[in-house]
Motif scaffolding. Structure first.
Motif, PDB file in Angstrom:
ATOM      1  N   VAL A 188       5.672   7.788   1.232  1.00  0.00           N
ATOM      2  CA  VAL A 188       5.639   6.278   0.924  1.00  0.00           C
ATOM      3  C   VAL A 188       4.685   5.661   1.407  1.00  0.00           C
ATOM      4  N   HIS A 189       3.708   5.187   0.426  1.00  0.00           N
ATOM      5  CA  HIS A 189       2.279   4.481   0.709  1.00  0.00           C
ATOM      6  C   HIS A 189       3.132   3.235   0.992  1.00  0.00           C
ATOM      7  N   VAL A 190       1.816   2.697   2.101  1.00  0.00           N
ATOM      8  CA  VAL A 190       2.187   1.107   2.285  1.00  0.00           C
ATOM      9  C   VAL A 190       0.846   0.873   2.793  1.00  0.00           C
ATOM     10  N   PRO A 191       0.319  -0.170   1.455  1.00  0.00           N
ATOM     11  CA  PRO A 191      -0.740  -0.672   1.434  1.00  0.00           C
ATOM     12  C   PRO A 191      -1.065  -2.019   2.265  1.00  0.00           C
ATOM     13  N   TYR A 192      -2.253  -1.885   2.136  1.00  0.00           N
ATOM     14  CA  TYR A 192      -2.422  -3.564   4.156  1.00  0.00           C
ATOM     15  C   TYR A 192      -3.445  -3.717   3.137  1.00  0.00           C
ATOM     16  N   LYS A 193      -4.173  -5.418   3.549  1.00  0.00           N
ATOM     17  CA  LYS A 193      -4.990  -5.852   3.003  1.00  0.00           C
ATOM     18  C   LYS A 193      -6.159  -5.742   4.113  1.00  0.00           C
ATOM     19  N   GLY A 194      -6.488  -5.432   5.452  1.00  0.00           N
ATOM     20  CA  GLY A 194      -7.578  -5.767   6.238  1.00  0.00           C
ATOM     21  C   GLY A 194      -6.606  -4.146   7.618  1.00  0.00           C
ATOM     22  N   THR A 195      -8.245  -3.381   7.741  1.00  0.00           N
ATOM     23  CA  THR A 195      -8.556  -2.546   8.891  1.00  0.00           C
ATOM     24  C   THR A 195      -7.708  -3.312   9.828  1.00  0.00           C
ATOM     25  N   ALA A 196      -8.116  -3.601  10.204  1.00  0.00           N
ATOM     26  CA  ALA A 196      -7.453  -4.235  12.234  1.00  0.00           C
ATOM     27  C   ALA A 196      -5.799  -4.617  12.251  1.00  0.00           C
ATOM     28  N   GLU A 197      -5.219  -5.274  10.345  1.00  0.00           N
ATOM     29  CA  GLU A 197      -3.688  -4.792  10.673  1.00  0.00           C
ATOM     30  C   GLU A 197      -3.185  -3.551  10.608  1.00  0.00           C
ATOM     31  N   GLN A 198      -3.839  -2.896   9.456  1.00  0.00           N
ATOM     32  CA  GLN A 198      -3.651  -1.873   9.975  1.00  0.00           C
ATOM     33  C   GLN A 198      -3.825  -0.450  10.759  1.00  0.00           C
ATOM     34  N   LEU A 199      -4.642  -1.115  10.973  1.00  0.00           N
ATOM     35  CA  LEU A 199      -4.669   0.192  12.927  1.00  0.00           C
ATOM     36  C   LEU A 199      -3.415  -0.321  13.838  1.00  0.00           C
ATOM     37  N   ASN A 200      -3.016  -1.762  13.960  1.00  0.00           N
ATOM     38  CA  ASN A 200      -2.077  -1.293  14.771  1.00  0.00           C
ATOM     39  C   ASN A 200      -1.338  -1.604  14.142  1.00  0.00           C
TER      40      ASN A 200
END
Length: 331
Positions: A188-200
């Motif tokens: 399941v692909h979960v895209p995020y706009k930014g690195t900080a949000e994704q790493l969290n």
């Protein structure tokens, strides 16, 4: 005055008017004698504020402004996998006051979706700055210890493995498609706009794993995240225990170079001024130290070499999209 004299006078006036207009730039304004730059330059960063690329480009802009003698202001326009600065360049005047980062996804997007811009036609390459590679990450406390563990989970629990990336159509997304397709597995692909949000999201367990650029370095070094595999060509001196995909049986090396460009038609003299200022900034030890935080190095190319590299990347992306069957259909 005879008709002949009137005709000669009319011709003289027409010639004088033509000479006057020829001395003016388009639009009828008087030719500017102001040197470039005479005001602030805006650098558009197609990622949210706070990520590794944003932070390093802000420092680069600050250093370049010293040489330019004018501020280089950074503006963020995150989303759409890093392609949202392209419409800005397409619509900007070719005067050097609007430039943007050119990340890898801008060379891929025209092959996967309908866009109104072209990364070759609509830009003037200025300088290649650096390149990033990527890695597969899990939370430090995760039971997943290897890439094979991820495959095993996907095999045992179809449709339950969640993996985050920095957007649809980005290099991490494309590599994931290649990795999982090769083994007939789904995720399941979960895209995020930014690195900080994704790493969290990875660290907190909102997703089981993630793929991001080496902006994850500080989190890995701090023990918040665990790096399972790298997309680089060889193991990193920083994380020598982490294998690269080639060691795991995948003939994949994903390197994502990026640089700066202006609108189509940017005068050569303006390109030279911008290039020289940013090149000097790139080789400032402070910028090198900032890149090192993210396991990056300066990867310099001048305007002509960078333009050629852009054309090659554009062709390579078309081949990869065709290989994975992700090309857009219809008009």
């Amino acid at each position: 005055m005879s008709p002949h004299d009137r005709l000669d006078r009319r011709r003289w006036l027409q010639q004088a008017a033509a000479l006057t207009l020829g001395a003016l730039p388009l639009g009828g304004a008087m030719a500017s004698t102001e040197p470039f730059p005479s005001r602030a330059v805006t650098l558009w960063v197609p990622w949210p504020a706070g990520g590794a690329t944003d932070v390093s480009l802000r420092l680069l802009a600050e250093l370049a402004s010293v040489t330019l003698g004018q501020p280089v202001l950074t503006e963020n326009r995150g989303g759409a996998g890093g392609t949202l600065a392209m419409p800005v360049l397409q619509q900007a005047r070719p005067d050097g006051y609007t430039i943007a980062q050119m990340p890898q996804p801008v060379f891929r997007a025209p092959h996967t979706q309908k866009v109104l811009w072209d990364p070759i036609r609509d830009v003037t390459p200025i300088i290649q700055v650096s390149s990033v590679t990527f890695g597969v990450l899990v939370a430090a406390g995760s039971s997943v210890r290897s890439l094979e563990d991820l495959f095993a989970f996907a095999r045992a629990h179809p449709g339950e493995l969640t993996i985050a990336t920095n957007g649809i159509g980005t290099t991490p997304h494309m590599v994931l498609e290649d990795l999982f397709t090769a083994r007939g597995l789904r995720y399941v692909h979960v895209p995020y706009k930014g690195t900080a949000e994704q790493l969290n999201a990875i660290a907190s367990g909102q997703v089981m794993a993630g793929v991001n650029s080496t902006g994850f370095g500080p989190a890995v070094d701090a023990g918040t995240l665990r790096l399972l595999a790298s997309f680089a060509g060889e193991r990193s001196k920083r994380w020598p225990q982490v294998p690269v995909l080639r060691e795991l049986g995948f003939d994949i090396v994903a390197k994502s170079p990026y640089g700066l460009a202006g609108p189509r038609g940017l005068p050569k003299a303006v390109v030279t001024v911008l290039h020289d200022a940013f090149k000097k900034a790139m080789f400032d030890p402070r910028f090198g130290a900032e890149l090192a935080k993210y396991d990056q190095e300066v990867d310099y190319l001048g305007p002509d070499a960078y333009a050629q590299a852009c054309r090659e990347i554009f062709a390579q992306e078309r081949a990869m999209v065709d290989k994975l069957g992700l090309g857009r259909t219809g008009s």
